[in-house]
Design an enzyme around this catalytic site. Structure first.
Site, short mmCIF file in Angstrom:
data_model
loop_
_atom_site.label_atom_id
_atom_site.label_comp_id
_atom_site.label_asym_id
_atom_site.label_seq_id
_atom_site.Cartn_x
_atom_site.Cartn_y
_atom_site.Cartn_z
N TYR A 181 -33.42 -57.44 57.15
CA TYR A 181 -32.71 -57.87 55.96
C TYR A 181 -33.35 -57.33 54.69
CZ TYR A 181 -30.34 -60.63 52.48
OH TYR A 181 -29.60 -61.00 51.39
N GLU B 266 3.72 -48.77 42.60
CA GLU B 266 2.66 -47.94 42.02
C GLU B 266 1.33 -48.70 42.01
OE1 GLU B 266 4.21 -46.86 38.22
OE2 GLU B 266 5.76 -45.55 39.06
N SER C 40 10.62 -50.10 30.40
CA SER C 40 9.81 -49.30 29.49
C SER C 40 9.79 -49.97 28.12
CB SER C 40 10.39 -47.89 29.36
OG SER C 40 9.84 -47.21 28.25
N THR D 269 9.68 -33.25 56.51
CA THR D 269 8.32 -32.78 56.70
C THR D 269 8.00 -31.88 55.51
OG1 THR D 269 8.90 -30.77 57.93
CG2 THR D 269 8.56 -32.79 59.21
N HIS D 270 6.78 -31.93 55.02
CA HIS D 270 6.39 -31.19 53.82
C HIS D 270 7.28 -31.56 52.63
CE1 HIS D 270 3.90 -28.55 56.38
NE2 HIS D 270 4.91 -28.59 57.22
#
Length: 466
Positions: A321, A294, A281, A159-160
Site C-alpha cells: 500500500y 454531444e 441556439s 462503411t467509411h
C-alpha cells in the site's frame, strides 16, 4: 479531543500535521460514499474477532448495535465530523468509541486501514456493478423496443460513412445493443473475478491473531480469500478493470450518439430527437441542437481520462500500500457517476426519438445493389473475384453514362458478362435482397427476430442478477 488512528508516534506539538497536508490527506469527501460498506465489514470483523476469542460475544454484539446507530446517523444526515476525521474509517471508529467506550477500541485489533479500505472498495464494487448493469440494461431494452416497433424499415448501411448496402433499421439499432450486451458481460465477469476477500491481510503481512478469513469471506458473501497479503493490500487491478468497463461502455455510447447526431441532421433526416433532449441556439431561432448526445460523446473522454489516471497512479507505486492509491476512489466514482448520467440520457433519447421511415428508404440507391449483383453472377457459376470485377466494370459504365445500375441496357451488361439475363431485374428490389441475408446475425427479418430473442433473453437474465 479525538486522536489520530496513527498519532501515538508523534508528539502533540512538533508532530502536529501541517494544515496543507491534513487537507490533502483527508479522503472523507470521497470515501464517505461507502460508509455502509465500511460498517458492514466492521460488524463482520467484530464477529470474526469474537470467534477467534479476541473479544467476547457480548462485545461483538455491542459493536454491531452501536455501528447500526452510526449507520442511521449517516442515513439521516445527523453524523458530525471533526477536524481529526481523515476518512470514513476514522469517523465510524470514533463514533463507535463515543457510543460504547473502550470496547469500540478493540474493533481494529489485527486490522489495518490498508486491508479495510480495499475490502470496502470491493463491497462497493458490487453495488457499482449492479447499478451500472441496470443502466446498461435500460438502454438495451429501449433499443430492443425501437427495433421491434420498426421491424422491416429499410435504410442505407454505411462503411467509411459511405452508403454500402441496404439493411434494416432494426439491424442497425441492435448492433449498438449487442455492444452494450458485451459491456454487461465484462462487468459480470469482473464481479466474479474480483470477489475475493482482502480482509485479514493486515497492513501487509497478514493476521497473526487467528482470525478465520475463510469464515469472514462467507460472512461477507465473498467466494474466497486473497492468497497473498502483500498483493492484496496494494492491488487495485479490479478498480482499473471497473473503470475500463465503464470506459468501453462510454465509447459504445459515444459511437451510438455520433450515429444519431448524424441521422438527425437535415442532410440525413432519418430521425428526430425529442424536444426534451434537444436545445436551441442563443442566436439562431431555427436551431435544434442534439446537445444531449454531444454531451454523451464528451463524457466518454472524461471517463477514459479516469482510466488513464488510475493506471498512471498505479504505475509508479512500489509493492503493497501507498497513499497514492487513495485516488482510486476519485477515478472509480467519477467514471461510475458519469456513465450513469450518459446511460440515462441515451435511454431517454432512444425511447423518445421518432423515425422518418420515408426518408430512410428514399436514401436507398441502385448503386447499393452492386454487391447483390455480384452475388447474382455467383449464383450463375461465376467465381466471386471475377464477379466482383465484372460489377466494377458495370459501375464504371453507369458512372460514365450517368445511369443507375438498373438503367443500363441488358445488351450492354451482356457485353461485360454473358451471364447477365433478363432475371437481373429481380435483383433491383431492396426488400427482397435484404431478406436473402438470413444467416445468423444477418439483416433479414428472420435473423433480426433471432437477435431480438437473444437480447430479450439476456435482459431477463440480467434482471435476476443480484
Amino acid at each position: 479531543m479525538a486522536q489520530q488512528l496513527w498519532g501515538g508516534r508523534f508528539g502533540d506539538a512538533e508532530g502536529k500535521t501541517n494544515e496543507c497536508l491534513a487537507k490533502l490527506n483527508c479522503s472523507l469527501p470521497l470515501d464517505s460514499r461507502f460508509y455502509a460498506e465500511d460498517i458492514d465489514g466492521s460488524i463482520a470483523y467484530a464477529e470474526a474477532l469474537a470467534r477467534a476469542g479476541l473479544i467476547t460475544d457480548k462485545d461483538a454484539a455491542d459493536i454491531g448495535a452501536a455501528l447500526e446507530v452510526v449507520r442511521r446517523e449517516w442515513r439521516d444526515g445527523s453524523i458530525k465530523f471533526l477536524s481529526s476525521d481523515e476518512d470514513v474509517h476514522t469517523v465510524n471508529e470514533r463514533r463507535l468509541t463515543e457510543l460504547i467506550g473502550d470496547v469500540g477500541k478493540r474493533l481494529h485489533t489485527g486490522r489495518s486501514r490498508n486491508d479495510q479500505v480495499i475490502t470496502d472498495m470491493k463491497l462497493w464494487l458490487r453495488r457499482g456493478i449492479r447499478e451500472t448493469l441496470a443502466g446498461l440494461r435500460a438502454v438495451i431494452e429501449a433499443s430492443v423496443a425501437q427495433a421491434k416497433q420498426n421491424l422491416g424499415t429499410l435504410m442505407p448501411g454505411y462503411t467509411h460513412l459511405q452508403r454500402a448496402q441496404p439493411v434494416q433499421f432494426s439491424h442497425w439499432m441492435l448492433s449498438h445493443a449487442f455492444a452494450l450486451q458485451a459491456d454487461c458481460q465484462r462487468l459480470l465477469e469482473l464481479k466474479e473475478r474480483a470477489n475475493l476477500l482482502p480482509m485479514g491481510s493486515g497492513a501487509l503481512a497478514g493476521n497473526p491473531l487467528g482470525v478465520d478469513r475463510e469464515w469472514l469471506a462467507k460472512r461477507l458473501n465473498f467466494a474466497g480469500v486473497t492468497p497473498n497479503s502483500m498483493h492484496a493490500v496494494g492491488d487495485r487491478d479490479f478498480v482499473v478493470d471497473f473503470i475500463y468497463c465503464c470506459s468501453l461502455a462510454s465509447l459504445h455510447l459515444s459511437r451510438l450518439a455520433e450515429d444519431l447526431i448524424l441521422y438527425a441532421t437535415k442532410e440525413f433526416d432519418f430521425i428526430k430527437i425529442a424536444d426534451g433532449f434537444s436545445t436551441g441556439s442563443s442566436l439562431m431561432p431555427q436551431k435544434r441542437n442534439p446537445d444531449s448526445l454531444e454531451l454523451v460523446r464528451g463524457i466518454s473522454g472524461s471517463i477514459c481520462a479516469s482510466l488513464s489516471g488510475i493506471m498512471m497512479t498505479i504505475k509508479g507505486t512500489p509493492t503493497t500500500y501507498n497513499k497514492d492509491l487513495q485516488f482510486d476512489k476519485q477515478y472509480a466514482f467519477d467514471a461510475f457517476d458519469r456513465l450513469q448520467d450518459a446511460l440515462t440520457v441515451v435511454e431517454g433519447v432512444i425511447k423518445t426519438m421518432q423515425l422518418n421511415r420515408e426518408r430512410m428508404e428514399s436514401a436507398l440507391s441502385p448503386d447499393m445493389l452492386a454487391t447483390d449483383w455480384a452475388y447474382y453472377l455467383v449464383r450463375k457459376g461465376v467465381p466471386f473475384r471475377q464477379a466482383h470485377h465484372y460489377i466494377g466494370e458495370v459501375v464504371a459504365y453507369a458512372e460514365k453514362h450517368d445511369l443507375e445500375l438498373n438503367e443500363i441496357p441488358l445488351g450492354e451488361l451482356q457485353k461485360i458478362c454473358k451471364e447477365f439475363n433478363v432475371d437481373i431485374a429481380q435483383v433491383s428490389d431492396y426488400g427482397v435482397n435484404v431478406e436473402k441475408y438470413d444467416v445468423t446475425g444477418g439483416t433479414a427479418t428472420k435473423s433480426v427476430k433471432q437477435q431480438l430473442k437473444t437480447l430479450q433473453n439476456f435482459i431477463e437474465e440480467l434482471k435476476q442478477t443480484k
